[in-house]
Design a protein around this motif. Structure first.
Motif, PDB file in Angstrom:
ATOM      1  N   MET B   1      26.874  41.380  35.181  1.00  0.00           N
ATOM      2  CA  MET B   1      28.320  41.513  34.539  1.00  0.00           C
ATOM      3  C   MET B   1      28.695  39.923  34.379  1.00  0.00           C
ATOM      4  SD  MET B   1      31.547  43.838  34.416  1.00  0.00           S
ATOM      5  CE  MET B   1      30.584  44.977  33.567  1.00  0.00           C
ATOM      6  N   PHE B  98      45.095  49.762  36.984  1.00  0.00           N
ATOM      7  CA  PHE B  98      44.522  50.328  38.377  1.00  0.00           C
ATOM      8  C   PHE B  98      43.692  49.339  39.068  1.00  0.00           C
ATOM      9  CE2 PHE B  98      46.199  53.990  36.243  1.00  0.00           C
ATOM     10  CZ  PHE B  98      46.828  54.546  37.310  1.00  0.00           C
ATOM     11  N   TYR B  99      44.332  48.104  39.693  1.00  0.00           N
ATOM     12  CA  TYR B  99      43.686  47.247  40.425  1.00  0.00           C
ATOM     13  C   TYR B  99      44.243  47.289  41.900  1.00  0.00           C
ATOM     14  CZ  TYR B  99      41.026  45.381  36.550  1.00  0.00           C
ATOM     15  OH  TYR B  99      40.091  45.118  35.499  1.00  0.00           O
ATOM     16  N   PRO B 100      43.416  46.979  43.009  1.00  0.00           N
ATOM     17  CA  PRO B 100      44.133  46.791  44.185  1.00  0.00           C
ATOM     18  C   PRO B 100      45.023  45.984  44.326  1.00  0.00           C
ATOM     19  CG  PRO B 100      41.861  46.725  44.338  1.00  0.00           C
ATOM     20  CD  PRO B 100      42.017  47.141  42.857  1.00  0.00           C
ATOM     21  N   ASP B 101      45.136  44.862  43.617  1.00  0.00           N
ATOM     22  CA  ASP B 101      46.114  43.699  43.899  1.00  0.00           C
ATOM     23  C   ASP B 101      47.438  43.961  43.539  1.00  0.00           C
ATOM     24  OD1 ASP B 101      46.064  43.775  41.128  1.00  0.00           O
ATOM     25  OD2 ASP B 101      45.134  41.706  40.985  1.00  0.00           O
ATOM     26  N   HIS B 277      35.862  33.382  33.299  1.00  0.00           N
ATOM     27  CA  HIS B 277      36.377  32.290  34.463  1.00  0.00           C
ATOM     28  C   HIS B 277      36.077  30.865  34.571  1.00  0.00           C
ATOM     29  CE1 HIS B 277      37.311  36.329  36.078  1.00  0.00           C
ATOM     30  NE2 HIS B 277      35.889  36.717  35.688  1.00  0.00           N
ATOM     31  N   ARG B 289      35.376  40.104  32.400  1.00  0.00           N
ATOM     32  CA  ARG B 289      35.901  41.230  31.746  1.00  0.00           C
ATOM     33  C   ARG B 289      35.625  41.214  30.353  1.00  0.00           C
ATOM     34  NH1 ARG B 289      41.382  42.680  32.288  1.00  0.00           N
ATOM     35  NH2 ARG B 289      41.454  41.322  34.056  1.00  0.00           N
ATOM     36  N   ASP B 293      39.025  48.755  26.706  1.00  0.00           N
ATOM     37  CA  ASP B 293      40.076  49.767  27.040  1.00  0.00           C
ATOM     38  C   ASP B 293      40.832  49.180  28.291  1.00  0.00           C
ATOM     39  OD1 ASP B 293      37.980  52.166  28.226  1.00  0.00           O
ATOM     40  OD2 ASP B 293      38.235  50.127  28.944  1.00  0.00           O
ATOM     41  N   ALA B 294      40.146  48.112  28.779  1.00  0.00           N
ATOM     42  CA  ALA B 294      41.034  47.742  29.969  1.00  0.00           C
ATOM     43  C   ALA B 294      42.292  46.967  29.591  1.00  0.00           C
ATOM     44  CB  ALA B 294      40.184  46.490  30.795  1.00  0.00           C
ATOM     45  N   ASP B 296      44.343  48.378  27.479  1.00  0.00           N
ATOM     46  CA  ASP B 296      45.063  49.323  27.093  1.00  0.00           C
ATOM     47  C   ASP B 296      46.207  49.665  28.445  1.00  0.00           C
ATOM     48  OD1 ASP B 296      46.723  51.592  26.402  1.00  0.00           O
ATOM     49  OD2 ASP B 296      44.858  52.910  26.145  1.00  0.00           O
ATOM     50  N   ARG B 298      49.442  50.416  28.534  1.00  0.00           N
ATOM     51  CA  ARG B 298      50.326  51.637  28.237  1.00  0.00           C
ATOM     52  C   ARG B 298      51.723  51.179  28.857  1.00  0.00           C
ATOM     53  NH1 ARG B 298      47.921  55.161  31.967  1.00  0.00           N
ATOM     54  NH2 ARG B 298      47.012  53.190  32.514  1.00  0.00           N
ATOM     55  N   PRO B 301      59.152  51.273  28.929  1.00  0.00           N
ATOM     56  CA  PRO B 301      60.309  50.875  29.660  1.00  0.00           C
ATOM     57  C   PRO B 301      60.552  51.175  31.208  1.00  0.00           C
ATOM     58  CG  PRO B 301      61.203  51.517  27.702  1.00  0.00           C
ATOM     59  CD  PRO B 301      59.504  51.865  27.932  1.00  0.00           C
TER      60      PRO B 301
END
Ligand SMILES: [Zn+2]
Lengths: 98, 509
Positions: B1, B98-101, B277, B289, B293-294, B296, B298, B301
């Motif tokens: 990647m 949803f990333y651990p950071d 990068h 990346r 869909d990354a 998205d 969503r 408020p």
């Protein structure tokens, strides 16, 4: 309201990083569909003359002074971590993240 | 990647000939508040991992965020300094990912209602022209945690890699400043990008809202770039180069992406919309990346935070209290000090303006301040790889030293050559200018009898020159002054010698 498709659920599971088996996917399409339908009844509420809101309380400008308060100890903070290494939360690496 | 193959690059001149770059810059600035954006955890840089975290910034269930008043105020001041409109009412939004950071699984940000929007920043370029960068928006958000990636070599799970996360940085206030797409910058695009970030950095520093240390990550730049063929109207596909963290790199990254896009398009290939990068060491970008869909997120408020509705009175109060913009200050001081454009550019490049202003405030003349803070001290500073202010601070040198030195010249104790010697002694750490002059015996010969004797001797020895001066060719006096100074063994007062020669030869001095 458009019907929830299997592709929608797959997309959401990817975003949420939850692996779903084919069986689970099929079940979720049905179950999530029912939930959305139920919630959609809210749309039938008469809203003429009601202002849109994102918050139930008529409040704005609630702020706190820029004053330091005690944090947790690292032990407390890490007590819920799946694994701990070098006083850090150890989690599976997400490969496309840098 | 993210394999780092070598990209084909088009020559820069050819890129300019065939394409127009379209550039957008996103700058993230960490505010210098004492606490985080939504909780009272401290923001001290370099603290031990996970010592500045609490239920709010760890995203524990039931925690309730409350916005930092200074964070909001800083955001408004930044918006005003960027000539933006300030929203009368705006909200925070959750950016879900949803990333651990981000332990909450969302970042608290602003979406369709930024606190500041529609502004501009005028940027001075090296040729003296000004380019107006349009600002799309400036919005409030929070920083993420820091991940340390560890390979499978530790062997906990065979072949696995994992991340070690420190959440001290999670929740530190960030302002994201987004430009509108810049079209028509042409070959100046890389220079404009650099000048914009530099100008923005100075502006934020002047506002005192951030320490804007790019090397520590408190100011970070993302470069969005695309090319369109000459004459085309639609923008091309863009790449987003993340975390370009020095002024020089901003310029290089824009240039690199222009050359990379150019080569792809010329070969009939497609530019992939993706994150790139930046690699400081190689000066290249590599693929990250892909934007699919990354993207998205969503947004919706944030229900746990109430809207921010700054009153117009408060906004006007903050506007009235803004410091003078750096560009305006530079113009004002240049006029006040009588510096030429070239002199001013040298002063700015050397970072001397603050020192000169302080020296003038301490009673020095602008010319002397510029003279003594450049020259010898600049040579010594650059030999140490430092700028003059840092070097001077290291020596404990204050503007008072320059004022003292200048005073010794105007009072007639030292001539210019002696003042230079005294200054060298000061830079060598021998003491104040007076102490050095005393220790080295630097003192103009104030014996008027000796000066008169020397002047008379020199006039007698140079009858031709003396006649010229008598006839009004006053500029010839220089030759005689030199000889008088020589006769005085370098300790004569050149100004006094000049006056005396002219007096003897019947010319007004
Ligand atoms: Zn916290």
């Amino acid at each position: 309201m458009a019907e929830l498709t299997r592709a929608d659920v797959e997309h959401l599971s990817r975003l949420a990083r939850i692996d779903l088996s084919d069986v689970e996917l099929d079940r979720m399409v049905g179950e999530l569909g029912v939930i959305l339908e139920s919630v959609a009844t809210v749309q039938q509420a008469p809203t003429d003359g009601v202002e849109a809101m994102s918050h139930p309380l008529p409040l704005a400008n609630v702020a706190r002074p820029d004053e330091v308060r005690a944090s947790l100890t690292p032990q407390e903070a890490l007590s819920g971590a799946p694994e701990v290494d070098e006083q850090r939360f150890s989690v599976p690496r997400i490969l496309d993240q840098d | 990647m993210s394999t780092s193959t070598t990209d084909a690059l088009m020559g820069y001149d050819e890129v300019i000939e065939r394409f127009d770059p379209v550039m957008g810059l996103e700058v993230h600035v960490e505010l210098g508040t004492a606490t985080k954006m939504f909780c009272g955890c401290a923001t001290t840089f370099g603290a031990e991992p996970n010592t500045q975290v609490c239920p709010v910034c760890l995203g524990l269930p039931g925690a309730l965020p409350v916005v930092n008043a200074v964070g909001v105020e800083s955001a408004i001041r930044i918006g005003l300094a960027l000539n933006c409109q300030i929203a009368e009412w705006c909200r925070f939004a959750r950016k879900n990912y949803f990333y651990p950071d981000m332990p909450k699984n969302f970042q608290t940000s602003q979406y369709d209602e930024p606190i500041a929007f529609n502004g501009f920043l005028d940027v001075e370029l090296s040729d003296g022209s000004t380019y107006r960068v349009e600002i799309e928006r400036a919005h409030m958000e929070e920083d993420t945690g820091k991940s340390l990636h560890v390979g499978g070599a530790t062997g906990r799970i065979h072949g696995a890699t994992h991340s070690l996360v420190d959440y001290n940085r999670a929740g530190i206030p960030l302002i994201e400043i987004v430009t509108k797409p810049m079209v028509g910058a042409g070959e100046r695009a890389p220079e404009i990008a650099r000048a914009y970030v530099a100008t923005l950095r100075d502006l934020l520093k002047g506002l005192g809202v951030s320490d804007v240390k790019m090397e520590q990550g408190s100011m970070r730049c993302d470069v969005n770039l695309s090319l369109m063929a000459k004459g085309a109207e639609a923008f091309g596909t863009r790449s987003e180069t993340k975390n370009v963290n020095s002024l020089r790199s901003v310029e290089r990254a824009v240039r690199y992406e222009m050359c990379r896009h150019g080569a792809l398009l010329a070969a009939g290939e497609k530019v992939v919309q993706e994150t790139r990068h930046w690699h400081e060491d190689t000066g290249m970008t590599t693929a990250g990346r892909e934007k699919s869909d990354a993207e998205d997120y969503r947004y919706f408020p944030e229900p746990d935070l109430v809207p921010v509705a700054p009153s117009r009175e408060w906004v006007e109060e903050l506007r009235a209290a803004l410091p003078e913009p750096p560009a305006q200050r530079r113009k004002r001081l240049q006029t006040a000090y009588g510096f030429s454009d070239l002199e001013m550019r040298d002063v700015l490049n050397a970072g001397l303006l603050d020192l000169i202003e302080e020296t003038v405030a301490a009673g020095g003349s602008p010319a002397a301040a510029r003279k003594w803070w450049s020259g010898e001290i600049a040579r010594r500073a650059s030999a140490q790889g430092q700028d003059v202010p840092t070097y001077a601070a290291g020596l404990g040198l204050s503007p008072a030293a320059v004022v003292e030195l200048e005073g010794m010249v105007t009072s007639g104790r030292l001539n210019d050559a002696m003042a230079r010697q005294a200054w060298e002694g000061v830079l060598d750490g021998e003491g104040t200018p007076t102490q050095v002059a005393d220790a080295r015996g630097l003192q103009l010969n104030q014996d008027t009898g000796a000066l008169e004797a020397a002047v008379d001797e020199v006039i007698a020895a140079n009858p031709d020159v003396a006649d010229k001066i008598r006839d009004g060719k006053v500029q010839a006096v220089g030759a005689l002054i030199g000889q008088v100074m020589k006769a005085m063994k370098g300790q004569g007062d050149a100004a006094a010698a000049r006056a005396l020669i002219l007096e003897r030869l019947g010319q007004p001095s």
